[in-house]
Design a protein around this motif. Structure first.
Motif, PDB file in Angstrom:
ATOM      1  N   MET A  72       3.062 -10.475  -1.487  1.00  0.00           N
ATOM      2  CA  MET A  72       2.705 -10.917   0.007  1.00  0.00           C
ATOM      3  C   MET A  72       3.569 -10.039   0.815  1.00  0.00           C
ATOM      4  O   MET A  72       4.555 -10.393   1.034  1.00  0.00           O
ATOM      5  CB  MET A  72       2.778 -12.292  -0.276  1.00  0.00           C
ATOM      6  CG  MET A  72       2.088 -13.155   1.066  1.00  0.00           C
ATOM      7  SD  MET A  72       0.169 -13.158   0.850  1.00  0.00           S
ATOM      8  CE  MET A  72       0.195 -14.123  -0.560  1.00  0.00           C
ATOM      9  N   ILE A  73       2.912  -9.327   1.799  1.00  0.00           N
ATOM     10  CA  ILE A  73       3.798  -8.641   2.839  1.00  0.00           C
ATOM     11  C   ILE A  73       2.971  -8.957   4.097  1.00  0.00           C
ATOM     12  O   ILE A  73       1.677  -9.017   4.127  1.00  0.00           O
ATOM     13  CB  ILE A  73       3.977  -7.339   2.436  1.00  0.00           C
ATOM     14  CG1 ILE A  73       2.837  -6.449   2.168  1.00  0.00           C
ATOM     15  CG2 ILE A  73       5.035  -7.183   1.304  1.00  0.00           C
ATOM     16  CD1 ILE A  73       2.853  -4.970   2.164  1.00  0.00           C
ATOM     17  N   PRO A  74       3.637  -8.755   5.454  1.00  0.00           N
ATOM     18  CA  PRO A  74       2.959  -8.774   6.553  1.00  0.00           C
ATOM     19  C   PRO A  74       2.111  -7.670   6.919  1.00  0.00           C
ATOM     20  O   PRO A  74       0.952  -7.884   7.572  1.00  0.00           O
ATOM     21  CB  PRO A  74       3.964  -9.055   7.502  1.00  0.00           C
ATOM     22  CG  PRO A  74       5.129  -8.355   7.044  1.00  0.00           C
ATOM     23  CD  PRO A  74       5.097  -8.474   5.614  1.00  0.00           C
ATOM     24  N   SER A  75       2.518  -6.463   6.499  1.00  0.00           N
ATOM     25  CA  SER A  75       1.599  -5.428   6.756  1.00  0.00           C
ATOM     26  C   SER A  75       2.021  -4.351   5.950  1.00  0.00           C
ATOM     27  O   SER A  75       3.022  -4.324   5.172  1.00  0.00           O
ATOM     28  CB  SER A  75       1.731  -4.912   8.313  1.00  0.00           C
ATOM     29  OG  SER A  75       3.177  -4.489   8.491  1.00  0.00           O
TER      30      SER A  75
ATOM     31  N   ALA B 297       5.294  -3.168  -6.373  1.00  0.00           N
ATOM     32  CA  ALA B 297       3.896  -3.545  -6.775  1.00  0.00           C
ATOM     33  C   ALA B 297       3.075  -2.599  -7.858  1.00  0.00           C
ATOM     34  O   ALA B 297       2.462  -2.616  -8.503  1.00  0.00           O
ATOM     35  CB  ALA B 297       2.895  -4.084  -5.576  1.00  0.00           C
ATOM     36  N   GLN B 298       3.196  -1.513  -6.968  1.00  0.00           N
ATOM     37  CA  GLN B 298       2.423  -0.229  -7.641  1.00  0.00           C
ATOM     38  C   GLN B 298       3.180   0.172  -9.018  1.00  0.00           C
ATOM     39  O   GLN B 298       2.482   0.952 -10.052  1.00  0.00           O
ATOM     40  CB  GLN B 298       2.462   1.040  -6.592  1.00  0.00           C
ATOM     41  CG  GLN B 298       1.540   0.785  -5.732  1.00  0.00           C
ATOM     42  CD  GLN B 298       1.536   1.792  -4.648  1.00  0.00           C
ATOM     43  OE1 GLN B 298       0.740   2.643  -4.824  1.00  0.00           O
ATOM     44  NE2 GLN B 298       2.455   1.851  -3.671  1.00  0.00           N
ATOM     45  N   ASN B 299       4.319  -0.004  -9.068  1.00  0.00           N
ATOM     46  CA  ASN B 299       5.051   0.841 -10.341  1.00  0.00           C
ATOM     47  C   ASN B 299       5.666  -0.311 -11.433  1.00  0.00           C
ATOM     48  O   ASN B 299       6.386   0.202 -12.415  1.00  0.00           O
ATOM     49  CB  ASN B 299       6.442   1.422  -9.678  1.00  0.00           C
ATOM     50  CG  ASN B 299       5.759   2.895  -9.008  1.00  0.00           C
ATOM     51  OD1 ASN B 299       5.276   3.721  -9.790  1.00  0.00           O
ATOM     52  ND2 ASN B 299       5.782   2.422  -7.605  1.00  0.00           N
TER      53      ASN B 299
ATOM     54  N   THR C  72      -1.401  -8.036  -7.525  1.00  0.00           N
ATOM     55  CA  THR C  72      -2.173  -7.884  -6.455  1.00  0.00           C
ATOM     56  C   THR C  72      -1.250  -7.686  -5.334  1.00  0.00           C
ATOM     57  O   THR C  72      -0.466  -8.660  -5.366  1.00  0.00           O
ATOM     58  CB  THR C  72      -3.136  -9.120  -6.520  1.00  0.00           C
ATOM     59  OG1 THR C  72      -3.992  -9.099  -7.681  1.00  0.00           O
ATOM     60  CG2 THR C  72      -4.058  -8.986  -5.121  1.00  0.00           C
ATOM     61  N   LEU C  73      -1.392  -6.806  -4.430  1.00  0.00           N
ATOM     62  CA  LEU C  73      -0.791  -6.729  -3.284  1.00  0.00           C
ATOM     63  C   LEU C  73      -1.655  -7.304  -2.097  1.00  0.00           C
ATOM     64  O   LEU C  73      -2.754  -7.043  -1.782  1.00  0.00           O
ATOM     65  CB  LEU C  73      -0.431  -5.049  -2.785  1.00  0.00           C
ATOM     66  CG  LEU C  73       0.625  -5.088  -1.659  1.00  0.00           C
ATOM     67  CD1 LEU C  73       1.873  -5.722  -1.818  1.00  0.00           C
ATOM     68  CD2 LEU C  73       0.746  -3.588  -1.488  1.00  0.00           C
ATOM     69  N   VAL C  74      -0.980  -8.336  -1.609  1.00  0.00           N
ATOM     70  CA  VAL C  74      -1.636  -8.962  -0.343  1.00  0.00           C
ATOM     71  C   VAL C  74      -1.113  -8.514   0.865  1.00  0.00           C
ATOM     72  O   VAL C  74      -0.030  -9.036   1.138  1.00  0.00           O
ATOM     73  CB  VAL C  74      -1.773 -10.769  -0.602  1.00  0.00           C
ATOM     74  CG1 VAL C  74      -2.493 -11.237   0.435  1.00  0.00           C
ATOM     75  CG2 VAL C  74      -2.315 -10.888  -2.115  1.00  0.00           C
TER      76      VAL C  74
END
Length: 349
Positions: free
Chosen positions: A1-4, A18-20, A29-31
């Motif tokens: 969970m990130i702001p942008s 998240a990708q690795n 899941t990256l939100v």
């Protein structure tokens, strides 16, 4: 969970992790709370959700709905205002493990720049962080700050340093510049200390070229100071570039004037490229990165700054040595493994 997904250290690290992560162990899941139109980092091979909210404060209902629908095992968030939202979300999801990744030494930062965030009317860090299961710190200084100044119990604290991006590789040799090139990468804001770098450079009695990569609310003040003190011709300001590595490789020395850091990505990346650094002493993992005389020096004042700068220019440190000093400690496979071990650890409890 990130702001942008805008350019920023926390966003870059979180999206990289998240990708690795090992996809045989984790489905990620990256939100992103912000908009898909505000995009600095490419995302591949994972689930990606944009909430399209202009403010983190407005994201509570959609995050609540998402968590209720997806039922994740672990939620990890980064940056104070996102961690605030997740702390309160955690009240309603007792079976989910909530991890808040802190990005700064808060007690020092609060003295340098006052917060105008929506949660500043309460002592959020001291009370709301206790709702989270784990507080993930980037440096020992940050962990000590959490424990000593905000009463976060040690059993909740973990330390994982930032990983080195694979896009940064060492240069083959030091550049053969006719005048020394210095560089700083970071937002032009009060806590980054650009002004004290310029004040030190006023005492440097030779021609130089100083590039400041980044933008911020102090940009005009900093550039006006350079003009007023007749060093404007030595200063280059580049508000934004995607080729940070190229600029770092062309520089002789990286300069950092920060009053506080979390775990400085730009300093780490400079060392990876083989460019050594002169860094003002401050809390935030600097002493975990800098090895005196190996990849740079930590200084206390302007006199030391110039002394060590001249010394570093004479030493002409081998780029491979500078690079290996950080690669062995912060390479991405090592850091990713620490994240994976943390997630597996909390799932077993």
């Amino acid at each position: 969970m990130i702001p942008s997904l805008r350019a920023g250290g926390a966003e870059r690290v979180m999206s990289f992790v998240a990708q690795n992560l090992n996809q045989e162990l984790f489905e990620t899941t990256l939100v992103v709370i912000g908009s898909k139109n505000d995009y600095s980092y490419p995302i591949e091979n994972i689930n990606l959700v944009f909430l399209e909210k202009s403010r983190v404060l407005h994201s509570f209902p959609p995050i609540f709905s998402l968590l209720r629908k997806r039922k994740p095992d672990i939620v990890i968030s980064a940056i104070g205002h996102v961690n605030a939202i997740m702390a309160f979300e955690s009240i309603f999801f007792k079976k989910i493990i909530f991890i808040g990744r802190e990005v700064n030494v808060i007690s020092v930062l609060s003295k340098i720049q006052s917060s105008k965030k929506w949660f500043s009317f309460i002592d959020f860090t001291k009370y709301s962080y206790k709702l989270l299961d784990i507080i993930l710190c980037q440096s020992k200084d940050m962990a000590n700050d959490m424990q000593m100044n905000f009463d976060v119990p040690s059993k909740k604290i973990r330390i994982i340093n930032n990983p080195i991006s694979e896009s940064f590789v060492p240069k083959k040799q030091m550049p053969n510049n006719t005048v020394p090139k210095f560089i700083t990468v970071g937002s032009l804001v009060e806590r980054k200390g650009h002004m004290r770098i310029l004040k030190a450079l006023l005492k440097y009695n030779e021609p130089f070229e100083y590039t400041m990569l980044g933008d911020g609310n102090k940009a005009e003040e900093i550039l006006n100071f350079a003009k007023k003190n007749n060093i404007e011709e030595y200063i280059k300001h580049i508000p934004f570039t995607k080729n940070v590595s190229d600029y770092l490789k062309k520089a002789d020395v990286f300069l950092q004037g920060s009053y506080v850091e979390g775990f400085p990505n730009a300093l780490l990346e400079s060392c990876v490229t083989g460019t050594p650094a002169i860094v003002y002493k401050a809390l935030g993992g600097i002493d975990e990165i800098i090895e005196e005389g190996v990849n740079g020096y930590i200084v206390d004042n302007e006199v030391e700054f110039i002394e060590k700068l001249n010394l570093l220019l004479k030493q002409k440190l081998e780029p491979k040595v500078v690079s290996s000093s950080v690669m062995r400690k912060f390479n991405s496979p090592k850091i990713l493994k620490q994240y994976e071990n943390l997630f597996l650890e909390v799932l077993q409890k």
